[in-house]
Design a protein around this motif. Structure first.
Motif, short mmCIF file in Angstrom:
data_model
loop_
_atom_site.label_atom_id
_atom_site.label_comp_id
_atom_site.label_asym_id
_atom_site.label_seq_id
_atom_site.Cartn_x
_atom_site.Cartn_y
_atom_site.Cartn_z
N ARG A 1 -58.19 -58.86 -5.32
CA ARG A 1 -57.51 -59.91 -4.16
C ARG A 1 -58.43 -61.02 -3.25
NH1 ARG A 1 -52.35 -61.30 -6.26
NH2 ARG A 1 -51.94 -59.78 -7.70
N THR B 1 -54.33 -55.15 -19.69
CA THR B 1 -54.19 -56.22 -18.58
C THR B 1 -55.46 -55.47 -17.51
OG1 THR B 1 -52.47 -54.86 -17.77
CG2 THR B 1 -51.06 -56.23 -18.81
N ASN C 1 -59.88 -52.01 -13.13
CA ASN C 1 -59.08 -53.79 -13.08
C ASN C 1 -59.12 -54.11 -12.97
OD1 ASN C 1 -57.39 -55.61 -13.59
ND2 ASN C 1 -55.89 -54.28 -12.97
N SER D 1 -59.27 -57.26 -13.98
CA SER D 1 -57.87 -59.22 -14.99
C SER D 1 -58.73 -59.72 -13.51
CB SER D 1 -57.57 -58.33 -14.58
OG SER D 1 -56.44 -58.05 -13.55
C1 LIG Z 1 -54.59 -54.96 -13.73
O1 LIG Z 1 -53.92 -56.19 -12.59
C2 LIG Z 1 -53.68 -57.10 -12.56
C3 LIG Z 1 -53.06 -58.22 -11.09
O2 LIG Z 1 -52.87 -57.54 -10.60
C4 LIG Z 1 -52.35 -56.22 -12.69
O3 LIG Z 1 -51.07 -58.06 -13.11
C5 LIG Z 1 -52.61 -56.11 -14.53
O4 LIG Z 1 -51.25 -55.27 -14.60
C6 LIG Z 1 -53.29 -54.86 -13.70
N1 LIG Z 1 -53.55 -53.76 -14.94
C7 LIG Z 1 -53.33 -52.28 -14.61
C8 LIG Z 1 -53.59 -51.88 -15.93
O5 LIG Z 1 -53.90 -51.77 -13.74
#
Ligand SMILES: *[C@@H]1O[C@H](CO)[C@@H](O)[C@H](O)[C@H]1NC(C)=O
Ligand SMILES: *[C@@H]1O[C@H](CO)[C@@H](O)[C@H](O)[C@H]1NC(C)=O
Ligand SMILES: *[C@@H]1O[C@H](CO)[C@@H](O)[C@H](O)[C@H]1NC(C)=O
Ligand SMILES: *[C@@H]1O[C@H](CO)[C@@H](O)[C@H](O)[C@H]1NC(C)=O
Ligand SMILES: *[C@@H]1O[C@H](CO)[C@@H](O)[C@H](O)[C@H]1NC(C)=O
Ligand SMILES: *[C@@H]1O[C@H](CO)[C@@H](O)[C@H](O)[C@H]1NC(C)=O
Length: 326
Positions: free
Chosen positions: A244, A309, A287, A289
């Protein structure tokens, strides 16, 4: 002989009951602090006719010198500002005010006089105003935690001059401006550092290339541009959270240290693809994402064991655990 012994014993007991260990200067200062807070219930044990070393809560005396070395007040009903008098306890090594949401106002600069301080925690209060520049005078400080307040202004670059600093937590405040250039050149060891949940902006200084942080949390700020200088094959970082922010750099070119166990860069503008080298990071929790990554997720290591995710909401990432590449 027996009579002499008993009378000596009685004398001894008498003198004990009339003397105290508490240093008179320290006692005076502590009573001023109590008075400043309006004789709160939390400090009810601080009575002028009892010994601060043996009968008062929230303080500790050194067993040899009997000077006050620790003042720790937490989780209670205390209102007002931290009084400047805390700076008049010259042998303090531990100072802590924690979880007292009615403590307001600035950090008193007099704390910088406490040159023996090892641990300073002013957290979960409602402090406002700046982080004092003069904290750099605290040459023995190992732990500086100012988390969960409403501190504002920029991070003083002089904090890097503290030779013993090992934990630096300024997270969850309202700090602005850039990460200081000086954080690429700490005077002593490099601390674990948390600056998350602030309003820090600008680029991460290139000088951090020189610095081997074992733990970094810069998440939830407004940092932009490159962050690749935080990585490299020769670093020994364990945990890096940059999520972020507004970071924008090519991930393909980054070499990650094999000590890395946690990397969260979600919600940035990172482009390129996931480097194959990441399959060699055996303990990685990742992560990436909500970025702009493309290409196939390399096969191997931990990368396919992570939840989808960890990768979703990118421009064109593909392959397990996401849908296969076209
Ligand atoms: C990765 O970060 C996203 C955004 O905060 C979140 O929605 C997701 O659950 C996270 N996934 C993992 C595996 O940490
Ligand atoms: C803070 O002060 C308010 C108003 O004086 C009081 O109602 C409240 O109980 C206090 N809270 C704490 C945690 O001390
Ligand atoms: C302290 O902060 C809390 C939450 O951050 C807020 O609800 C409260 O009103 C503040 N209290 C004072 C006295 O500023
Ligand atoms: C943070 O600073 C901004 C601008 O200076 C101000 O509007 C905001 O209320 C502050 N937030 C907190 C939690 O102090
Ligand atoms: C890493 O260390 C090796 C051996 O000391 C050195 O040759 C290499 O240039 C270093 N690489 C970087 C990116 O600093
Ligand atoms: C990222 O870097 C790689 C490797 O140097 C290069 O092939 C690729 O074109 C770069 N991607 C972008 C979008 O600049």
């Amino acid at each position: 002989m027996k009579a002499l012994f008993i009378s000596l014993l009685v004398l001894n007991l008498l003198s004990l009951s009339f003397s105290e260990l508490c240093n008179p200067h320290d006692k005076k200062v502590l009573l001023q602090i109590k008075n400043h807070f309006g004789d709160p219930y939390l400090l009810a044990s601080w009575l002028s006719d009892t010994d601060c070393c043996t009968s008062w809560n929230a303080v500790e005396c050194d067993p040899t010198t009997n000077r006050i070395v620790s003042l720790r007040i937490f989780s209670g009903d205390l209102s007002g500002e931290i009084p400047a008098e805390v700076g008049d306890l010259p042998y303090l090594e531990t100072l802590e005010f924690h979880k007292l949401t009615n403590i307001t106002g600035p950090i008193p600069p007099s704390i910088s006089n406490l040159i023996h301080l090892i641990s300073l925690r002013l957290s979960r209060l409602n402090l406002t105003g700046p982080v004092p520049d003069s904290f750099s005078k605290l040459k023995n400080l190992r732990v500086l935690v100012l988390s969960f307040n409403s501190l504002s202004g920029s991070i003083p670059s002089s904090l890097a001059l503290m030779p013993e600093i090992d934990i630096l937590e300024l997270d969850r405040n309202n700090l602005t401006g850039p990460i200081p250039e000086s954080f690429g050149n700490f005077a002593g060891r490099v601390p674990g550092i948390s600056l998350s949940h602030n309003q820090l902006s600008g680029k991460i200084p290139a000088s951090l290339d020189n610095t081997d942080f074992r733990l970094i949390d810069f998440s939830r700020n407004k940092l932009e541009g490159d962050a690749s200088m935080l990585f490299g094959p020769n670093k020994t970082s364990g945990s890096v959270d940059l999520s972020r922010n507004l970071l924008e750099f090519n991930l393909s070119k980054v070499v990650f240290p094999n000590t890395l166990t946690y990397l969260d860069v979600n919600h940035n503008k990172i482009f390129g693809s996931i480097p194959t080298q990441m399959t060699q990071l055996n303990y990685l929790s990742l992560n990436v994402s909500y970025n702009r990554l493309c290409g196939q997720i390399p096969q191997g290591g931990k990368l396919q064991t992570l939840d989808y995710t960890a990768y979703f909401h990118n421009r064109c990432l593909c392959g397990a655990p996401l849908a296969s590449c076209k």
